[in-house]
Design an enzyme around this catalytic site. Structure first.
Site, PDB file in Angstrom:
ATOM      1  N   LYS A  37     -27.122  37.293 -63.735  1.00 26.06           N
ATOM      2  CA  LYS A  37     -26.264  37.081 -62.556  1.00 26.06           C
ATOM      3  C   LYS A  37     -25.910  38.398 -61.878  1.00 26.06           C
ATOM      4  O   LYS A  37     -25.717  38.447 -60.660  1.00 26.06           O
ATOM      5  CB  LYS A  37     -24.993  36.339 -62.987  1.00 26.06           C
ATOM      6  CG  LYS A  37     -24.036  35.983 -61.865  1.00 26.06           C
ATOM      7  CD  LYS A  37     -22.900  35.142 -62.415  1.00 26.06           C
ATOM      8  CE  LYS A  37     -21.850  34.828 -61.384  1.00 26.06           C
ATOM      9  NZ  LYS A  37     -20.785  33.965 -61.929  1.00 26.06           N
TER      10      LYS A  37
ATOM     11  N   GLU B 120     -15.210  31.028 -57.358  1.00 23.29           N
ATOM     12  CA  GLU B 120     -14.755  30.677 -58.700  1.00 23.29           C
ATOM     13  C   GLU B 120     -13.229  30.596 -58.833  1.00 23.29           C
ATOM     14  O   GLU B 120     -12.714  29.610 -59.379  1.00 23.29           O
ATOM     15  CB  GLU B 120     -15.331  31.675 -59.722  1.00 23.29           C
ATOM     16  CG  GLU B 120     -16.833  31.532 -59.900  1.00 23.29           C
ATOM     17  CD  GLU B 120     -17.459  32.690 -60.648  1.00 23.29           C
ATOM     18  OE1 GLU B 120     -16.707  33.591 -61.089  1.00 23.29           O
ATOM     19  OE2 GLU B 120     -18.689  32.704 -60.805  1.00 23.29           O
TER      20      GLU B 120
ATOM     21  N   ASP C  34     -20.702  25.755 -62.927  1.00 23.47           N
ATOM     22  CA  ASP C  34     -20.258  27.144 -63.049  1.00 23.47           C
ATOM     23  C   ASP C  34     -21.446  27.928 -63.584  1.00 23.47           C
ATOM     24  O   ASP C  34     -21.756  27.874 -64.774  1.00 23.47           O
ATOM     25  CB  ASP C  34     -19.065  27.231 -64.001  1.00 23.47           C
ATOM     26  CG  ASP C  34     -18.638  28.684 -64.280  1.00 23.47           C
ATOM     27  OD1 ASP C  34     -19.142  29.598 -63.597  1.00 23.47           O
ATOM     28  OD2 ASP C  34     -17.801  28.877 -65.184  1.00 23.47           O
TER      29      ASP C  34
ATOM     30  N   ASP D 205      -9.234  36.038 -62.747  1.00 24.76           N
ATOM     31  CA  ASP D 205     -10.506  35.547 -63.284  1.00 24.76           C
ATOM     32  C   ASP D 205     -11.338  36.715 -63.810  1.00 24.76           C
ATOM     33  O   ASP D 205     -11.935  37.460 -63.036  1.00 24.76           O
ATOM     34  CB  ASP D 205     -11.268  34.797 -62.184  1.00 24.76           C
ATOM     35  CG  ASP D 205     -12.572  34.180 -62.688  1.00 24.76           C
ATOM     36  OD1 ASP D 205     -12.935  34.418 -63.847  1.00 24.76           O
ATOM     37  OD2 ASP D 205     -13.220  33.460 -61.918  1.00 24.76           O
TER      38      ASP D 205
END
Length: 643
Positions: free
Chosen positions: A71, A170, A8, A193
């Protein structure tokens, strides 16, 4: 063959996990820490970067040399990044169509290179724990990462020494960690999420042991970082109001405030009040302020509520209501926040919801048991990594009766004549997928066809995202004769391959849409919202363009035929033709210059009238053509010479 690990690669923290004897677990580093902060410190030119907790501690002292939340910059153009996103404590540069770079100690680092340093650290931790070389990985990405961002993630993995076996969404990976394969058939699950930098809401259904994503929606620029920033801004304002310095102009001071803000936010998930203390911000000023959970919720509630629209849209895309769901699962560290759990429970009308505050349990009066269960059984920080490890084990052949299917979040197609988008793969199509369509030319003697690949939900190409262009060559021929097959294939990693083939010769070109510079990244949320907001205008524009193309072809064919048989046309009939032509041209002239649209209904009516008027002309032209063909074959006597 080496073991495949699941990773992850998060905005705030990153994790590596594996499966041992059928049990997935997160691998801890030498210090026993399972979460590795996605933070990289560059101490000097040519020096080995410091990664993780050590870098996070240095971040306060040397903010300009320490990279975090990178990211958010992965696979994006400089022009696509809002100015406020550039407001980090390290130097970020990105303009126009160029890639983003981070200039530290005379070297321009790419976001992929920074992420690769985090992945290298995870690789070392996994090898130390497993006692063997680890060279293969499954890496997760937000469901709304586009093609360029997915490829950037894959490149980061390769730079770290991994063979990236699969890129997995994800939310869908998290479903595996929650053991949803044990639910009854046809169970439907919402995966909420909310991580450090991104938000996704996916609706899944279990069919014959197969997880299928019915819909997915989200925002690549919304997450816990936004809550942190809101709290930081509040503290900066309070410091200045209390007679302290303007911390926004001091990166070192801002880093201290950021660290305290993040810790305060985390503590307020289990405590009702926290004393925020920042001693000696200057030699003569220290700051102290009591912040309650209610204060934090008031500050950040609007940010959390921005996720509601995506939840509703994902339900609508799946053609479901909240009561149709069996479970709602929470993923991402930010979902520990009581406000998030409370709001999610309300939005999805969860059957039961209780909240822990200190030693008191709130929410003893539950909703009527009609809605889905709010499932908080897994550690939200680790669920995605565990799911990635399970996916890795599936690829290794360890788990036989489990499969995970993702979907493409936006429609994919090509530009056709008139600037319209022709959809080849619709939004929310399960991947991997392969689909194609046959196309022809609109102009005589074309030697090539430009294949312009676009992604989005709008009718006109100019309102969608351009993924790339390439040409396919073929022999010149009259319009409508060449046949070019266009095929799109989206692989298991969500990466698009476009093929164009000339049917006559078999000549073909295959292009992988992968360059971060050639791909326009934009806010998916904005794209979907605009497609809804402009739905009627877009439909009207499509109808106008299609009617305009049809009218143009009819006008051209009519004038050509009139010129060919001018001497044979009755003057009165010729006048009728001219009047009908002028009526169509008059409607075409009403096109609004700004929007490039007019009234499609009027244009269709005028074109239909022209079609009706030209029927005798078309019949006459057909008779003449048939007569010429019969004479050529000797079935009729030659036409007498003209005087």
């Amino acid at each position: 063959m080496s073991k495949i690990v699941g990773i992850d690669l998060g905005t705030t923290n990153s994790l590596v996990a594996t499966v041992d004897a059928g049990i997935p677990f997160v691998i801890a580093d030498a210090e026993g820490q399972r979460l590795t902060p996605s933070v990289v410190h560059i101490p000097a030119a040519g020096a080995e970067p410091i990664v993780g907790h050590k870098a996070n501690r240095v971040r306060v002292l040397k903010p300009a040399e320490t990279v975090y939340s990178v990211k958010r910059f992965m696979g994006r153009r400089g022009a696509d990044i809002a100015r406020e996103e550039m407001l980090v404590t390290y130097p970020v540069r990105g303009e126009g169509t160029g890639q983003v770079s981070i200039d530290i100690h005379g070297r321009a680092w790419t976001p992929e290179e920074i992420s690769a340093e985090v992945l290298k650290k995870l690789k070392r931790d996994a090898e130390a724990a497993l006692g063997e070389a680890v060279t293969r990985a499954v890496i997760t990405v937000p469901a709304y990462f586009n093609d360029a961002q997915r490829n950037a993630t894959k490149k980061a993995g390769e730079l770290a020494g991994f063979t990236v076996e699969r890129i997995v969404n994800e939310p869908t990976a998290a479903a595996l960690a929650y053991g949803l394969d044990k639910l009854k058939e046809k169970s439907k699950i919402a995966v909420y999420d909310l991580g450090g930098g991104t938000f996704d809401l996916s609706i899944l259904e279990l069919n014959d042991g197969v997880f299928q994503v019915l819909s997915t929606n989200g925002n690549t620029r919304l997450g816990g970082d936004d809550l942190d920033k809101r709290l930081i801004d509040f503290l900066v304002e309070r410091i200045q109001a209390g007679g302290g310095p303007d911390a926004s102009a001091d990166n070192s001071m801002l880093s201290r405030i950021r660290e305290v803000a993040e810790q305060t936010k985390i503590r307020l998930s289990s405590e009702t009040a926290v004393e925020v203390q920042l001693p000696f911000l200057t030699p003569t000023f220290s700051f102290s302020h009591q912040l309650t959970r209610a204060d934090l919720e008031k500050l950040t509630r609007d940010i959390v509520e921005r996720t509601r629209a995506h939840c509703l849209r994902s339900l609508a895309d799946a053609k479901l209501e909240a009561k149709d769901l069996d479970q709602v699962i929470l993923v991402g560290g930010q979902t520990r926040m009581p406000l998030v759990r409370q709001l999610v429970s309300q939005w999805f009308e969860c059957a039961e919801f209780a909240e822990q505050r200190g030693d008191l349990r709130l929410g003893t009066e539950h909703h009527t048991a009609k809605g889905p269960q709010l499932n908080t059984s897994q550690n939200p920080d680790e669920a995605v990594a565990l799911g990635a490890a399970i996916q890795a084990e599936i690829l290794s052949g360890g788990f036989k009766n489990l499969l995970l299917l993702d979907v493409t979040p936006l429609s994919l197609g090509i530009e056709t004549f008139g600037g319209l988008m022709n959809v080849i793969i619709p939004r929310n199509t399960t991947i991997p997928v392969k689909a194609g369509e046959m196309f022809t030319t609109a102009v005589d003697n074309q030697k090539s066809m430009l294949i312009h690949v676009v992604q989005g939900e709008r009718e006109r190409v100019k309102d969608n995202w351009s993924l790339g262009r390439f040409e396919i060559e073929f022999e010149p021929a009259p319009k409508g004769v060449p046949r070019v097959g266009v095929q799109f294939e989206i692989d298991a990693n969500g990466i698009l391959h476009a093929l164009a083939r000339d049917v006559k010769t078999g000549h073909q070109k295959i292009v992988e849409m992968k360059s971060a510079v050639d791909v326009d990244d934009a806010d998916v949320q904005k794209m979907v919202e605009e497609s809804v907001e402009h739905a009627f205008d877009d439909l009207r524009a499509r109808q106008w363009i299609e009617a305009k193309i049809r009218a143009g072809e009819t006008i051209m064919a009519t004038r050509k035929t009139m010129a060919e048989y001018a001497s044979e046309l009755d003057p009165e009939y010729k006048g009728q033709l001219e009047a009908a032509l002028e009526e169509v041209e008059a409607v075409l002239s009403t096109e609004e210059p700004r929007t490039k649209t007019g009234d499609p209904k009027k244009l269709k009516e005028a074109t239909a009238k022209l079609d009706e008027v030209t029927k005798p002309l078309a019949d006459h032209a057909m008779d003449k053509a048939m007569e010429a063909m019969l004479r050529k074959r000797g079935m009729l006597p030659p036409e007498p010479p003209k005087a």
